[in-house]
Motif scaffolding. Sequence first.
Motif, PDB file in Angstrom:
ATOM      1  N   GLY A   1       0.755  -1.354  -0.167  1.00  0.00           N
ATOM      2  CA  GLY A   1      -0.434   0.131  -0.117  1.00  0.00           C
ATOM      3  C   GLY A   1       0.719   1.294   0.223  1.00  0.00           C
ATOM      4  O   GLY A   1       2.463   1.251  -0.288  1.00  0.00           O
ATOM      5  N   GLY A   2       0.146   2.512   0.752  1.00  0.00           N
ATOM      6  CA  GLY A   2       0.880   3.514   0.909  1.00  0.00           C
ATOM      7  C   GLY A   2       1.964   4.271  -0.803  1.00  0.00           C
ATOM      8  O   GLY A   2       2.706   4.444  -0.804  1.00  0.00           O
TER       9      GLY A   2
ATOM     10  N   LYS B   1       0.057   6.129   5.448  1.00  0.00           N
ATOM     11  CA  LYS B   1      -0.659   6.264   4.088  1.00  0.00           C
ATOM     12  C   LYS B   1       0.255   7.143   3.059  1.00  0.00           C
ATOM     13  O   LYS B   1      -0.161   6.649   2.187  1.00  0.00           O
ATOM     14  CB  LYS B   1      -1.730   6.313   3.971  1.00  0.00           C
ATOM     15  CG  LYS B   1      -2.425   6.602   2.765  1.00  0.00           C
ATOM     16  CD  LYS B   1      -4.038   6.273   2.719  1.00  0.00           C
ATOM     17  CE  LYS B   1      -4.693   6.639   1.737  1.00  0.00           C
ATOM     18  NZ  LYS B   1      -6.361   6.479   1.680  1.00  0.00           N
ATOM     19  N   SER B   2       0.775   8.026   3.086  1.00  0.00           N
ATOM     20  CA  SER B   2       1.447   8.714   2.641  1.00  0.00           C
ATOM     21  C   SER B   2       2.440   9.304   2.934  1.00  0.00           C
ATOM     22  O   SER B   2       3.009   9.132   3.447  1.00  0.00           O
ATOM     23  CB  SER B   2       0.585  10.403   2.869  1.00  0.00           C
ATOM     24  OG  SER B   2       1.628  11.165   1.790  1.00  0.00           O
TER      25      SER B   2
ATOM     26  N   GLU C   1      -2.338   3.160   7.640  1.00  0.00           N
ATOM     27  CA  GLU C   1      -2.837   2.646   6.085  1.00  0.00           C
ATOM     28  C   GLU C   1      -3.043   1.323   7.422  1.00  0.00           C
ATOM     29  O   GLU C   1      -4.136   0.433   7.139  1.00  0.00           O
ATOM     30  CB  GLU C   1      -2.162   2.981   5.374  1.00  0.00           C
ATOM     31  CG  GLU C   1      -2.972   1.971   4.115  1.00  0.00           C
ATOM     32  CD  GLU C   1      -2.548   2.265   2.825  1.00  0.00           C
ATOM     33  OE1 GLU C   1      -3.393   2.508   2.310  1.00  0.00           O
ATOM     34  OE2 GLU C   1      -1.156   2.089   2.525  1.00  0.00           O
TER      35      GLU C   1
END
Length: 275
Positions: free
Chosen positions: A25-26, A256-257, A266
């Motif tokens: 993810g991310g 997440k970022s 996340e």
Amino acid sequence: MRSLNFITVLVAGLSFLACSSVDLGGKDGGDAAPTTFKGQLSGDWSGHLINKTVSDGSSLRESSINAEFKFKNDTEGTFIFTIPTVENATARGSFADFAGKSLHLTIDKSSISTLGAAASSTSVNYTIIGSSMELSNDRISLQLIKGKKTAPTPGGDDSDENKPADDLVGAWECKDGSGNTWNIVTKSRTEFFAEVIGNSSAPAIWLGGGMTISTAAETGTRATASVINSSNTTYVGMRFFFTFKSAEAITVERLKSKDDSDDAVEDTFDCARKK
């Protein structure tokens, strides 16, 4: 004193791991991060200085360090490096970008011999990814995270920070929300490695980067970590919070970022110290 032989095994194994299809993810972060060289470099940084001329295990190998860069124009400015645990340990001077690959440092004053003497000059290659940066040449490596400077340690000596018996140093094992197995090694209070093994036949990936102790709260000591190198470049710049809840357990929050202005989480998972 706890043994960290696992670190040697892990690092040796990282060299042959291929890029992976493990999905961490991310991937949507970083759009709001500064894109100009001036925007990326300017400001305060903290992390650690590695003296490559000193052997591993020596107390002189690593030091905490703070850095500040100010610009006079788009490619030139002034710098200040300080070692917060050593009184009056400062190097200052001017820098100039060279071909978008290295910084030429002109040192006006210095009491940090590792960086260079007063009235001398040196060049360091730089890599800036999000809020993480490495400055290096054949003698030194500075692995830095942008943000608040490291405060001086009471008593002026952080020689105990990187001892293997430190509760923040060790090997940890856990599973994330997608079922991936994480083998995490906090090599010191400023550096981490991770091997991530998927729940399918996908090859493992590895991540490596720097971390900074940011807070010490009732719930445990928190560190901010950022990926500087990876076998899958998609994950370079990925950020984490490590919360050391006890000597035997940490909680990992994967953000997440890649943009350090957004701390949305996340995935969160717990890790136990590897026996």
